[in-house]
Design a protein around this motif. Structure first.
Motif, PDB file in Angstrom:
ATOM      1  N   PHE A 202       0.827  -1.203   0.000  1.00  0.00           N
ATOM      2  CA  PHE A 202       0.000   0.000   0.000  1.00  0.00           C
ATOM      3  C   PHE A 202       0.865   1.258   0.000  1.00  0.00           C
ATOM      4  O   PHE A 202       1.946   1.298   0.588  1.00  0.00           O
ATOM      5  CB  PHE A 202      -0.901   0.038   1.234  1.00  0.00           C
ATOM      6  CG  PHE A 202      -2.047  -0.930   1.168  1.00  0.00           C
ATOM      7  CD1 PHE A 202      -2.932  -0.901   0.104  1.00  0.00           C
ATOM      8  CD2 PHE A 202      -2.245  -1.856   2.181  1.00  0.00           C
ATOM      9  CE1 PHE A 202      -4.000  -1.782   0.050  1.00  0.00           C
ATOM     10  CE2 PHE A 202      -3.315  -2.741   2.143  1.00  0.00           C
ATOM     11  CZ  PHE A 202      -4.192  -2.698   1.067  1.00  0.00           C
ATOM     12  N   TYR A 230      -0.262  -5.425   0.381  1.00  0.00           N
ATOM     13  CA  TYR A 230      -1.603  -5.282  -0.167  1.00  0.00           C
ATOM     14  C   TYR A 230      -2.529  -6.360   0.382  1.00  0.00           C
ATOM     15  O   TYR A 230      -2.168  -7.537   0.470  1.00  0.00           O
ATOM     16  CB  TYR A 230      -1.531  -5.391  -1.690  1.00  0.00           C
ATOM     17  CG  TYR A 230      -2.868  -5.456  -2.397  1.00  0.00           C
ATOM     18  CD1 TYR A 230      -3.474  -4.309  -2.882  1.00  0.00           C
ATOM     19  CD2 TYR A 230      -3.509  -6.681  -2.584  1.00  0.00           C
ATOM     20  CE1 TYR A 230      -4.696  -4.363  -3.535  1.00  0.00           C
ATOM     21  CE2 TYR A 230      -4.726  -6.750  -3.242  1.00  0.00           C
ATOM     22  CZ  TYR A 230      -5.324  -5.598  -3.711  1.00  0.00           C
ATOM     23  OH  TYR A 230      -6.530  -5.668  -4.357  1.00  0.00           O
ATOM     24  N   LEU A 235      -9.165  -3.683   2.177  1.00  0.00           N
ATOM     25  CA  LEU A 235      -9.861  -2.715   1.336  1.00  0.00           C
ATOM     26  C   LEU A 235     -11.370  -2.908   1.422  1.00  0.00           C
ATOM     27  O   LEU A 235     -12.134  -1.937   1.499  1.00  0.00           O
ATOM     28  CB  LEU A 235      -9.400  -2.847  -0.118  1.00  0.00           C
ATOM     29  CG  LEU A 235      -7.948  -2.462  -0.420  1.00  0.00           C
ATOM     30  CD1 LEU A 235      -7.621  -2.748  -1.877  1.00  0.00           C
ATOM     31  CD2 LEU A 235      -7.702  -0.993  -0.094  1.00  0.00           C
ATOM     32  N   ILE A 253     -13.631   2.512  -3.896  1.00  0.00           N
ATOM     33  CA  ILE A 253     -12.201   2.413  -3.582  1.00  0.00           C
ATOM     34  C   ILE A 253     -11.483   1.789  -4.771  1.00  0.00           C
ATOM     35  O   ILE A 253     -11.900   0.748  -5.288  1.00  0.00           O
ATOM     36  CB  ILE A 253     -11.969   1.572  -2.314  1.00  0.00           C
ATOM     37  CG1 ILE A 253     -12.623   2.260  -1.109  1.00  0.00           C
ATOM     38  CG2 ILE A 253     -10.480   1.371  -2.062  1.00  0.00           C
ATOM     39  CD1 ILE A 253     -12.463   1.504   0.186  1.00  0.00           C
ATOM     40  N   THR A 255      -7.515   0.862  -6.473  1.00  0.00           N
ATOM     41  CA  THR A 255      -6.056   0.751  -6.355  1.00  0.00           C
ATOM     42  C   THR A 255      -5.514   0.380  -7.739  1.00  0.00           C
ATOM     43  O   THR A 255      -5.766  -0.724  -8.218  1.00  0.00           O
ATOM     44  CB  THR A 255      -5.646  -0.324  -5.335  1.00  0.00           C
ATOM     45  OG1 THR A 255      -6.328  -1.547  -5.642  1.00  0.00           O
ATOM     46  CG2 THR A 255      -6.011   0.100  -3.930  1.00  0.00           C
ATOM     47  N   VAL A 267      -4.019   4.277  -2.621  1.00  0.00           N
ATOM     48  CA  VAL A 267      -5.395   3.831  -2.375  1.00  0.00           C
ATOM     49  C   VAL A 267      -6.294   5.049  -2.536  1.00  0.00           C
ATOM     50  O   VAL A 267      -6.242   5.980  -1.731  1.00  0.00           O
ATOM     51  CB  VAL A 267      -5.542   3.220  -0.969  1.00  0.00           C
ATOM     52  CG1 VAL A 267      -6.991   2.795  -0.731  1.00  0.00           C
ATOM     53  CG2 VAL A 267      -4.597   2.039  -0.798  1.00  0.00           C
TER      54      VAL A 267
END
Length: 585
Positions: A202, A230, A235, A253, A255, A267
């Motif tokens: 992340f 990750y 998430l 959300i 990524t 993110v």
């Protein structure tokens, strides 16, 4: 033979179209004798069935379809593991037409004889590689000795890939896979090579769409930090936490996953804020408490910090309440802290109660489980008459409490399978702001399970006990009364308890149970029959189980089942109507 069949079908179609429109097709019936799942598959997909009733099918074309069908059956059943099915076919005269039969079964099931799983890529350098490798093998759904089908094979490969994708390796892929089938031995040898790809981590959090609420409101719900590996689950947890608040109408959300830039993936959280103010006004009626009017107001940004303030007024014939509540946003551990004040007036079964309560609470919801801890101070005044004498009591208690609820249902609004269970433990002591020493325990469970395609059984039970030398100084709201919808139907609301003059007081013990069967009639409507039993008493030696039974109707509304019941109390020999809304619990 297989090639001949493939080339033949287009020709047949051409011949069919060449027949004059006035031609009358030959009538025939098709019967399939096979396992139910296989029978349904063949009935849906066989060409000889699809062409039935077509005016272009004459005797010659029907015989060609009949001869090509066994090969078509083999092709359809191969993905199910029927690599050498035994097929017996017949075509016999049937009145003015033909009866065509196919008997299908497999002599030997195709069994997995060997599984070879390999993982390549950066995951092999991870400290937990061996444990993840062992976990992959453990959850692999096609073990040696298991039956092989094409659908299970495809599912197994996807499941193995998903185990890599969700944790640190979102660009993992299947590099190679092979299922070698030996029809002579009815054996399958499987091999899969996964490529984990690079390890992702992340990066910084990008928040878009905030106008009224502070950034901290979102940050306190984030359970990961820059540089951490990750995690798809984290998430998802963040998205769920944000969606479960009243602050936002939508949460997205994203990524960006690029195998060439796996370190510090940003993110991005895109938000659409909801209005900060909400007003509710409602009218209703229920058989327990009579006509109802309610009004509520909520503001979700007190002190510009995202604190939630709510106030509500609820007026019913038997009960009136007013409440104030301030709730803080959830923290990183998903806890919600709140403080509250509640005024309640209740006049039920001859007992008039006036209660003031202030308290604080901590609550958390994780998946199916809700947990609460609270501290509250209750001041309660009760009045009832015994003959011509009015009795009045004032009780006070400072009560720590702990509650737990688990909802495990296949459908939250219309369950057919699953359970709901909860327990609650509380108490008080004279040593601190209380008029009595007591401990209170209460538990409840509801179990749904299907009965065929159209029926469902619901079993409910509850039990509770207050351990105290004398219940007179225990607040009435912590004692037990029962009767009414969702308890013992056939009796008025909270009419079962400890008799004292014209009033029904709360008892120290409680137990109820219910058996209900619901049967689907049409669309969202169900019919129900039920039997309830239970009661509340001063102690178990005085306990008596009152019985009720009846019939009802259920309408599955968008917000849950609406129930209308007509019940008869065995001990009173009287009928009672009950309304309720929501999942029975």
């Amino acid at each position: 033979m297989r090639c001949f069949s493939i080339l033949l079908n287009p020709c047949l179609i051409t011949l069919f179209l060449a027949v004059p429109a006035a031609a009358a097709g030959v009538p025939y019936r098709v019967e399939i004798d096979a396992a139910s799942s296989v029978e349904k598959l063949l009935e849906k997909n066989l060409g000889i069935i699809r062409w039935r009733g077509n005016d272009y099918i004459d005797r010659e074309q029907l015989e060609r379809l009949y001869k090509s069908t066994p090969q078509e059956i083999e092709n359809l059943l191969a993905p199910l593991g029927y690599f050498k099915p035994r097929i017996v076919s017949s075509m016999t005269p049937d009145g003015g037409g033909w009866l065509i039969r196919f008997e299908v079964w497999r002599e030997d099931e195709t069994v997995v004889h060997d599984v070879n799983l390999q993982i390549e890529g950066a995951i092999r350098d991870e400290p937990d590689f061996r444990s993840r490798w062992a976990e992959l093998i453990q959850v692999w759904p096609l073990p040696i000795g298991g039956d092989f089908t094409q659908s299970d094979w495809d599912s197994a490969k996807r499941r193995g890939l998903q185990a890599l994708i969700i944790d640190r390796f979102p660009t993992a892929k299947i590099k190679d896979s092979k299922a070698e089938i030996d029809p002579e031995r009815s054996a399958a040898e499987l091999s899969v090579v996964y490529d984990s790809g690079p390890r992702f981590s992340f990066g910084e959090l990008e928040i878009n769409g905030l106008k009224r609420y502070p950034r901290k409101l979102v940050e306190r719900m984030v359970t990961f930090h820059p540089g951490e590996g990750y995690s798809q689950q984290k998430l998802l947890d963040l998205q769920t936490s944000l969606q479960n608040t009243p602050y936002f109408n939508s949460v997205f959300i994203d990524t960006p996953l690029d195998a060439n830039q796996p370190i510090g993936v940003p993110v991005r959280v895109d938000l659409v804020e909801a209005p900060t103010r909400k007003t509710d006004v409602g009218l209703g009626f229920d058989t327990d408490k009579g006509p109802r009017g309610s009004a509520g107001y909520r503001y979700t940004n007190l002190r510009q910090l995202g604190w939630i303030g709510t106030t509500g007024l609820d007026l019913q014939k038997a009960e009136q309440t007013f409440n104030l509540k301030v709730e803080l946003p959830p923290d990183r551990k998903h806890y919600r802290y709140s403080s509250m004040y509640k005024f309640e007036h209740k006049d039920v079964s001859g007992l008039d109660t006036l209660t003031h309560t202030i308290g604080v609470q901590r609550a958390r919801k994780l998946g199916e489980i809700d947990v609460t801890q609270g501290l509250q101070y209750t001041r309660e005044r009760t009045r009832h008459t015994v003959g011509d004498v009015e009795k009045s009591d004032l009780n006070r208690a400072f009560i720590p409490s702990q509650g737990w609820t688990r909802r495990h249902l296949d459908n939250p609004n219309d369950p057919r399978n699953g359970t709901i269970m909860s327990w609650h433990l509380s108490g008080a002591t004279r040593a601190f702001l209380s008029d009595a020493d007591f401990v209170r325990a209460y538990g409840r469970i509801a179990w749904y399970f299907p009965a065929g395609d159209s029926g469902v059984f619901l079993l409910r039970g509850e039990a509770g006990q207050v351990i105290a030398d004398d219940e007179q100084n225990v607040p009435t709201k912590l004692l037990f009364r029962t009767g009414g919808a969702n308890t013992v139907r056939g009796y008025k609301f909270e009419s079962l308890g400890v008799k004292d003059g014209n009033a029904v007081l709360g008892g120290r013990v409680l137990a109820t149970g219910s058996v209900e069967y619901q049967h689907k009639i049409i669309d969202r409507w169900r019919a129900a029959i039920f039997m309830d039993a239970g009661g509340a008493a001063k102690d178990w030696t005085d306990f008596k189980a009152y019985r009720g039974y009846g019939v009802g109707a259920r309408w599955i509304s968008p917000v849950g089942p609406f129930a209308l019941d007509l019940a008869k109390g065995v001990e009173t020999n009287r009928m009672q109507i009950h309304f309720s809304l929501g999942v029975g619990f």
